[in-house]
Design a protein around this motif. Structure first.
Motif, PDB file in Angstrom:
ATOM      1  N   ALA A   1       0.832  -1.203   0.000  1.00 55.82           N
ATOM      2  CA  ALA A   1       0.000   0.000   0.000  1.00 55.82           C
ATOM      3  C   ALA A   1       0.868   1.254   0.000  1.00 55.82           C
ATOM      4  CB  ALA A   1      -0.932  -0.012   1.209  1.00 55.82           C
ATOM      5  N   SER A   2       1.959   1.238   0.770  1.00 59.47           N
ATOM      6  CA  SER A   2       2.876   2.389   0.784  1.00 59.47           C
ATOM      7  C   SER A   2       3.606   2.537  -0.548  1.00 59.47           C
ATOM      8  CB  SER A   2       3.892   2.238   1.920  1.00 59.47           C
ATOM      9  OG  SER A   2       3.275   2.287   3.182  1.00 59.47           O
ATOM     10  N   VAL A   3       4.040   1.407  -1.109  1.00 54.92           N
ATOM     11  CA  VAL A   3       4.759   1.438  -2.380  1.00 54.92           C
ATOM     12  C   VAL A   3       3.884   1.980  -3.507  1.00 54.92           C
ATOM     13  CG1 VAL A   3       5.801  -0.050  -4.143  1.00 54.92           C
ATOM     14  CG2 VAL A   3       6.390  -0.381  -1.740  1.00 54.92           C
ATOM     15  N   SER A   4       2.581   1.774  -3.398  1.00 56.61           N
ATOM     16  CA  SER A   4       1.669   2.239  -4.442  1.00 56.61           C
ATOM     17  C   SER A   4       1.607   3.758  -4.537  1.00 56.61           C
ATOM     18  CB  SER A   4       0.264   1.679  -4.202  1.00 56.61           C
ATOM     19  OG  SER A   4      -0.351   2.286  -3.069  1.00 56.61           O
ATOM     20  N   HIS A   5       2.206   4.447  -3.572  1.00 50.74           N
ATOM     21  CA  HIS A   5       2.239   5.916  -3.591  1.00 50.74           C
ATOM     22  C   HIS A   5       3.513   6.461  -4.234  1.00 50.74           C
ATOM     23  CE1 HIS A   5      -0.630   5.652   0.067  1.00 50.74           C
ATOM     24  NE2 HIS A   5      -1.317   5.859  -1.035  1.00 50.74           N
ATOM     25  N   ALA A   6       4.207   5.628  -4.996  1.00 48.90           N
ATOM     26  CA  ALA A   6       5.440   6.082  -5.642  1.00 48.90           C
ATOM     27  C   ALA A   6       5.206   7.222  -6.614  1.00 48.90           C
ATOM     28  CB  ALA A   6       6.123   4.923  -6.356  1.00 48.90           C
ATOM     29  N   ASP A   7       3.944   7.413  -7.028  1.00 54.30           N
ATOM     30  CA  ASP A   7       3.667   8.536  -7.933  1.00 54.30           C
ATOM     31  C   ASP A   7       3.886   9.885  -7.260  1.00 54.30           C
ATOM     32  OD1 ASP A   7       1.491   8.409  -6.249  1.00 54.30           O
ATOM     33  OD2 ASP A   7      -0.024   8.358  -7.846  1.00 54.30           O
ATOM     34  N   ALA A   8       4.122   9.890  -5.945  1.00 55.49           N
ATOM     35  CA  ALA A   8       4.488  11.134  -5.261  1.00 55.49           C
ATOM     36  C   ALA A   8       5.804  11.686  -5.797  1.00 55.49           C
ATOM     37  CB  ALA A   8       4.591  10.908  -3.755  1.00 55.49           C
ATOM     38  N   LEU A   9       6.593  10.830  -6.443  1.00 54.82           N
ATOM     39  CA  LEU A   9       7.890  11.244  -6.990  1.00 54.82           C
ATOM     40  C   LEU A   9       7.774  11.905  -8.358  1.00 54.82           C
ATOM     41  CD1 LEU A   9       9.857   8.030  -6.010  1.00 54.82           C
ATOM     42  CD2 LEU A   9      10.442  10.341  -5.228  1.00 54.82           C
ATOM     43  N   LEU A  10       6.613  11.838  -8.988  1.00 57.34           N
ATOM     44  CA  LEU A  10       6.459  12.383 -10.340  1.00 57.34           C
ATOM     45  C   LEU A  10       6.882  13.847 -10.408  1.00 57.34           C
ATOM     46  CD1 LEU A  10       3.016  10.833 -11.389  1.00 57.34           C
ATOM     47  CD2 LEU A  10       5.240  10.401 -12.478  1.00 57.34           C
ATOM     48  N   GLY A  11       7.695  14.158 -11.406  1.00 57.42           N
ATOM     49  CA  GLY A  11       8.133  15.534 -11.607  1.00 57.42           C
ATOM     50  C   GLY A  11       9.356  15.935 -10.812  1.00 57.42           C
ATOM     51  N   THR A  12       9.794  15.082  -9.868  1.00 56.57           N
ATOM     52  CA  THR A  12      11.030  15.365  -9.136  1.00 56.57           C
ATOM     53  C   THR A  12      12.207  14.771  -9.909  1.00 56.57           C
ATOM     54  OG1 THR A  12      10.833  13.372  -7.759  1.00 56.57           O
ATOM     55  CG2 THR A  12       9.790  15.399  -6.947  1.00 56.57           C
ATOM     56  N   LEU A  13      13.402  14.972  -9.385  1.00 57.86           N
ATOM     57  CA  LEU A  13      14.596  14.626 -10.152  1.00 57.86           C
ATOM     58  C   LEU A  13      15.304  13.385  -9.634  1.00 57.86           C
ATOM     59  CD1 LEU A  13      16.291  18.108 -10.708  1.00 57.86           C
ATOM     60  CD2 LEU A  13      14.732  16.885 -12.216  1.00 57.86           C
ATOM     61  N   GLN A  14      15.855  12.636 -10.582  1.00 57.20           N
ATOM     62  CA  GLN A  14      16.913  11.671 -10.291  1.00 57.20           C
ATOM     63  C   GLN A  14      18.236  12.355 -10.610  1.00 57.20           C
ATOM     64  OE1 GLN A  14      14.706   7.408 -11.298  1.00 57.20           O
ATOM     65  NE2 GLN A  14      16.524   8.019 -12.440  1.00 57.20           N
ATOM     66  N   THR A  15      19.135  12.365  -9.642  1.00 56.49           N
ATOM     67  CA  THR A  15      20.409  13.055  -9.799  1.00 56.49           C
ATOM     68  C   THR A  15      21.540  12.127  -9.340  1.00 56.49           C
ATOM     69  OG1 THR A  15      20.452  13.931  -7.532  1.00 56.49           O
ATOM     70  CG2 THR A  15      19.226  15.211  -9.175  1.00 56.49           C
ATOM     71  N   ARG A  16      22.752  12.625  -9.450  1.00 59.58           N
ATOM     72  CA  ARG A  16      23.845  11.951  -8.748  1.00 59.58           C
ATOM     73  C   ARG A  16      23.543  11.986  -7.252  1.00 59.58           C
ATOM     74  NH1 ARG A  16      29.038  15.168  -9.949  1.00 59.58           N
ATOM     75  NH2 ARG A  16      27.568  16.902 -10.085  1.00 59.58           N
ATOM     76  N   VAL A  17      23.862  10.919  -6.565  1.00 60.42           N
ATOM     77  CA  VAL A  17      23.703  10.870  -5.115  1.00 60.42           C
ATOM     78  C   VAL A  17      24.972  10.270  -4.507  1.00 60.42           C
ATOM     79  CG1 VAL A  17      21.178  10.667  -5.198  1.00 60.42           C
ATOM     80  CG2 VAL A  17      22.580   8.592  -5.199  1.00 60.42           C
ATOM     81  N   HIS A  18      25.057  10.311  -3.196  1.00 65.40           N
ATOM     82  CA  HIS A  18      26.195   9.682  -2.528  1.00 65.40           C
ATOM     83  C   HIS A  18      26.175   8.178  -2.797  1.00 65.40           C
ATOM     84  CE1 HIS A  18      28.644   7.988   0.713  1.00 65.40           C
ATOM     85  NE2 HIS A  18      29.222   9.174   0.844  1.00 65.40           N
TER      86      HIS A  18
END
Length: 275
Positions: free
Chosen positions: A116-133
């Motif tokens: 149920a929590s994973v189904s809310h991954a659309d909260a990430l829409l429009g944000t960025l994937q970038t370099r991370v540590h």
């Protein structure tokens, strides 16, 4: 040979005078701490959140290098996250049952709540994937006076270089540090002879809020959407990466340190119940 991928053989870094890494610092500082001590520690954790935000702002700048370019998260990325984490949640819950850590009904209930929590991954829409540590935890942060210096940017050593170069949501690092703080609190609880477990676990919740406050105080000023701006969407998106990290930890502890299993298992239960 121009057809072969270049590799780095060595890196030279300046020496940073420090008091050791933060994994050595925090459990010791929390053990047998007073309420006043723990309040002061929250200021440090907020500073750590600030430094993490500054790190992510810096890493989001591609410096004109194509391989460093950020990616806007769309439906294909969200679908991939939901599919992968849904599979991991079901497999890990089944693994917990098979190894006797919980009943079949408890494993089914856990998997259902995590899905149920994973189904809310659309909260990430429009944000960025970038370099991370990419391998962010307290052991990767030096304690320098009352501040911090972040080190070891090579990513997870067990992963091939092409995977370490992949972009991710910065929340991957945020979740990694929050999970590390949870482990530090649990370690302090085992070592402490005077501070109650209840006080330490209450501090953990305060520390999570302090870290996020410090972090959002930096990334929230950016015009590009490193993380969701809406508080509810931010919480849902962060849960995605907290689940990802805790699922990995559960599998690791089942295979290597069963006495530590309750730390990540408890985290999954808290996320699943919204606690």
């Amino acid at each position: 040979n121009g057809d072969q991928e270049p590799i780095e053989l060595a890196a030279v870094q300046g020496f940073v005078s420090n008091q050791g890494d933060s994994w050595r610092w925090l459990p010791k500082a929390l053990g047998d701490s007073t309420a006043e001590d723990r309040t002061r520690l929250l200021t440090s954790i907020r500073t750590l959140g600030t430094r993490t935000g500054e790190l992510h702002v810096a890493l989001s700048d591609d410096d004109g290098v194509e391989e460093f370019a950020s990616i806007i998260i769309g439906h294909p990325e969200v679908d991939a996250i939901e599919e992968r984490l849904g599979r991991e949640a079901r497999n890990t819950a089944s693994m917990l049952h098979r190894q006797g850590a919980c009943s079949h009904s408890e494993s089914e209930e856990l998997a259902s709540s995590l899905l149920a929590s994973v189904s809310h991954a659309d909260a990430l829409l429009g944000t960025l994937q970038t370099r991370v540590h990419g391998d962010y935890h307290l052991g990767q942060v030096l304690r320098v006076g009352d501040d911090f210096v972040i080190i070891d940017f090579e990513g997870e050593p067990s992963r091939p270089m092409n995977e370490r170069r992949q972009t991710h949501s910065p929340l991957k690092d945020v979740a990694g540090m929050l999970r590390s703080i949870d482990y530090a609190v649990a370690t302090a609880a085992q070592l402490s002879t005077s501070t109650s477990h209840r006080d330490l676990f209450a501090w953990r919740e305060d520390a999570e809020r302090a870290f996020i406050d410090g972090y959002l105080g930096v990334v929230g000023r950016e015009t590009q959407a490193l993380v969701p701006a809406d508080p509810q969407a931010f919480a849902e998106a962060l849960d995605i990466f907290m689940i990802e990290k805790a699922l990995y930890e559960v599998r690791y502890e089942l295979d290597n340190r069963p006495d530590w299993l309750e730390i990540p298992f408890g985290a999954l239960r808290r996320i699943g119940t919204g606690g």
